[in-house]
Design an enzyme around this catalytic site. Structure first.
Site, PDB file in Angstrom:
ATOM      1  N   THR A 130      12.523 -12.413   7.986  1.00  0.00           N
ATOM      2  CA  THR A 130      10.886 -12.770   7.765  1.00  0.00           C
ATOM      3  C   THR A 130      10.861 -14.066   7.014  1.00  0.00           C
ATOM      4  OG1 THR A 130       9.073 -12.006   6.823  1.00  0.00           O
ATOM      5  CG2 THR A 130      10.936 -11.546   5.582  1.00  0.00           C
ATOM      6  N   ASP A 175       9.003  -4.253   9.571  1.00  0.00           N
ATOM      7  CA  ASP A 175       7.874  -4.137  10.274  1.00  0.00           C
ATOM      8  C   ASP A 175       6.988  -3.171   9.416  1.00  0.00           C
ATOM      9  OD1 ASP A 175       6.669  -5.511  12.313  1.00  0.00           O
ATOM     10  OD2 ASP A 175       6.021  -3.692  12.948  1.00  0.00           O
ATOM     11  N   PHE A 232      -0.754  -8.921  -1.512  1.00  0.00           N
ATOM     12  CA  PHE A 232      -1.261  -9.563  -0.341  1.00  0.00           C
ATOM     13  C   PHE A 232      -1.881  -8.601   0.687  1.00  0.00           C
ATOM     14  CE2 PHE A 232       2.157  -8.685   3.039  1.00  0.00           C
ATOM     15  CZ  PHE A 232       3.038  -7.737   2.221  1.00  0.00           C
ATOM     16  N   TYR A 287      -3.674  -6.194   2.819  1.00  0.00           N
ATOM     17  CA  TYR A 287      -4.723  -5.122   2.556  1.00  0.00           C
ATOM     18  C   TYR A 287      -4.616  -4.839   1.074  1.00  0.00           C
ATOM     19  CZ  TYR A 287      -5.307  -5.259   7.558  1.00  0.00           C
ATOM     20  OH  TYR A 287      -5.317  -5.789   8.792  1.00  0.00           O
ATOM     21  N   LYS A 320       4.203  -1.141  -8.133  1.00  0.00           N
ATOM     22  CA  LYS A 320       3.906  -1.027  -6.384  1.00  0.00           C
ATOM     23  C   LYS A 320       5.354  -0.846  -5.905  1.00  0.00           C
ATOM     24  CE  LYS A 320       2.687  -3.430  -2.286  1.00  0.00           C
ATOM     25  NZ  LYS A 320       2.446  -4.764  -1.566  1.00  0.00           N
TER      26      LYS A 320
HETATM   27  P1  IMP Z   1       4.415  -7.557   9.802  1.00  0.00           P
HETATM   28  O1  IMP Z   1       4.943  -9.019   9.064  1.00  0.00           O
HETATM   29  O2  IMP Z   1       4.443  -7.646  11.415  1.00  0.00           O
HETATM   30  O3  IMP Z   1       5.241  -6.558   9.326  1.00  0.00           O
HETATM   31  O4  IMP Z   1       2.964  -7.569   9.310  1.00  0.00           O
HETATM   32  C1  IMP Z   1       2.758  -6.463   8.414  1.00  0.00           C
HETATM   33  C2  IMP Z   1       1.070  -6.678   8.020  1.00  0.00           C
HETATM   34  O5  IMP Z   1       0.786  -5.420   7.536  1.00  0.00           O
HETATM   35  C3  IMP Z   1       0.763  -7.688   7.027  1.00  0.00           C
HETATM   36  O6  IMP Z   1       0.405  -8.940   7.289  1.00  0.00           O
HETATM   37  C4  IMP Z   1      -0.294  -7.119   6.144  1.00  0.00           C
HETATM   38  O7  IMP Z   1      -1.396  -7.344   6.641  1.00  0.00           O
HETATM   39  C5  IMP Z   1      -0.132  -5.665   6.326  1.00  0.00           C
HETATM   40  N1  IMP Z   1       1.013  -5.138   5.302  1.00  0.00           N
HETATM   41  C6  IMP Z   1       2.170  -4.796   5.405  1.00  0.00           C
HETATM   42  N2  IMP Z   1       2.682  -4.490   4.197  1.00  0.00           N
HETATM   43  C7  IMP Z   1       1.653  -4.553   3.355  1.00  0.00           C
HETATM   44  C8  IMP Z   1       1.566  -4.392   1.798  1.00  0.00           C
HETATM   45  O8  IMP Z   1       2.535  -3.890   1.126  1.00  0.00           O
HETATM   46  N3  IMP Z   1       0.284  -4.545   1.313  1.00  0.00           N
HETATM   47  C9  IMP Z   1      -0.878  -5.082   1.981  1.00  0.00           C
HETATM   48  N4  IMP Z   1      -0.737  -5.348   3.231  1.00  0.00           N
HETATM   49  C10 IMP Z   1       0.540  -5.142   3.988  1.00  0.00           C
END
Ligand code: IMP
Length: 200
Positions: A8, A72, A155, A157, A178
């Site tokens: 990432t 993910d 960050f 939501y 958290k």
């Molecule tokens: P990924 O990078 O494809 O895993 O995207 C996950 C998405 O889910 C992020 O861009 C956020 O919008 C949301 N998300 C995942 N984990 C969190 C968290 O810990 N807090 C708030 N939003 C989250």
């Protein structure tokens, strides 16, 4: 020191991984994608958290020849049939931002009463080893989607994800708070219990 490629470039995720490892006393160098020389676009087109986590970890493991982990994650809202789920990052469409995603979520939930706003964050970590072995670690965290943003930390939501046990949203919590109950913290906890898989 344990060297792990982390699939990432999301600084928030990387710092949550770092602080969880530190809190557990695990010394590990976490190498983000941008420091590996990998420039291809990774297409996350699986329909499950496990599938997308595997795509990312596998790509970085094959490119670097090093152990790679990926996370993910997403938000699943019961009243929306589990949406936005694997589409959480791009929920509000092309050019989505954290703010536009929250706006869309609150709009979709505008007629849903507080008692029916249950939701969970899900995080699946995939670890891929150069010998082709892979494991998955899943963490979940339950909460309620509230109508107004509270707190300005963290960050995604976080500002609208309220945890009744703590009487706080994720955005109002310290990183230790958290990490202790978040989906990512719980998945990392399981990863640390399986640390032998990374070191053997
Ligand atoms: P990924 O990078 O494809 O895993 O995207 C996950 C998405 O889910 C992020 O861009 C956020 O919008 C949301 N998300 C995942 N984990 C969190 C968290 O810990 N807090 C708030 N939003 C989250």
């Amino acid at each position: 020191m344990l060297k792990i490629v982390i699939a990432t470039n999301n600084n928030h995720k990387i710092s949550e991984f770092r602080s969880c490892f530190e809190q557990k006393g695990i010394e590990a160098e976490l190498i983000p994608i941008k420091d590996t020389g990998f420039t291809d676009e990774i297409i996350e087109n699986a329909d499950s958290f496990e599938g997308n986590a595997y795509i990312k970890a596998k790509a970085l493991c094959e490119f670097t020849g090093n152990i790679a982990i990926s996370d993910d994650s997403g938000l699943c809202v019961d009243a929306l049939g589990g949406a936005p789920g694997v589409y959480s990052a791009r929920y509000s469409g092309e050019g989505a931002t954290d703010d536009s995603n929250i706006d869309k979520l609150l709009c979709e939930l505008s007629s849903v009463p507080p008692s029916e706003r249950s939701a969970r964050f899900v995080c699946v970590i995939c670890v891929c080893r150069p010998d082709g072995e892979a494991i998955y670690l899943r963490g979940e965290s339950e909460g309620i989607i509230i109508d107004e943003r509270r707190g300005d930390g963290r960050f995604g939501y976080d500002p609208v994800f309220y945890c009744p046990d703590m009487n706080k949203t994720f955005a109002e919590m310290t990183s230790e708070e958290k990490n202790s109950l978040s989906h990512r913290g719980r998945a990392i906890e399981k990863l640390i219990s399986n640390i032998d898989f990374l070191t053997e």
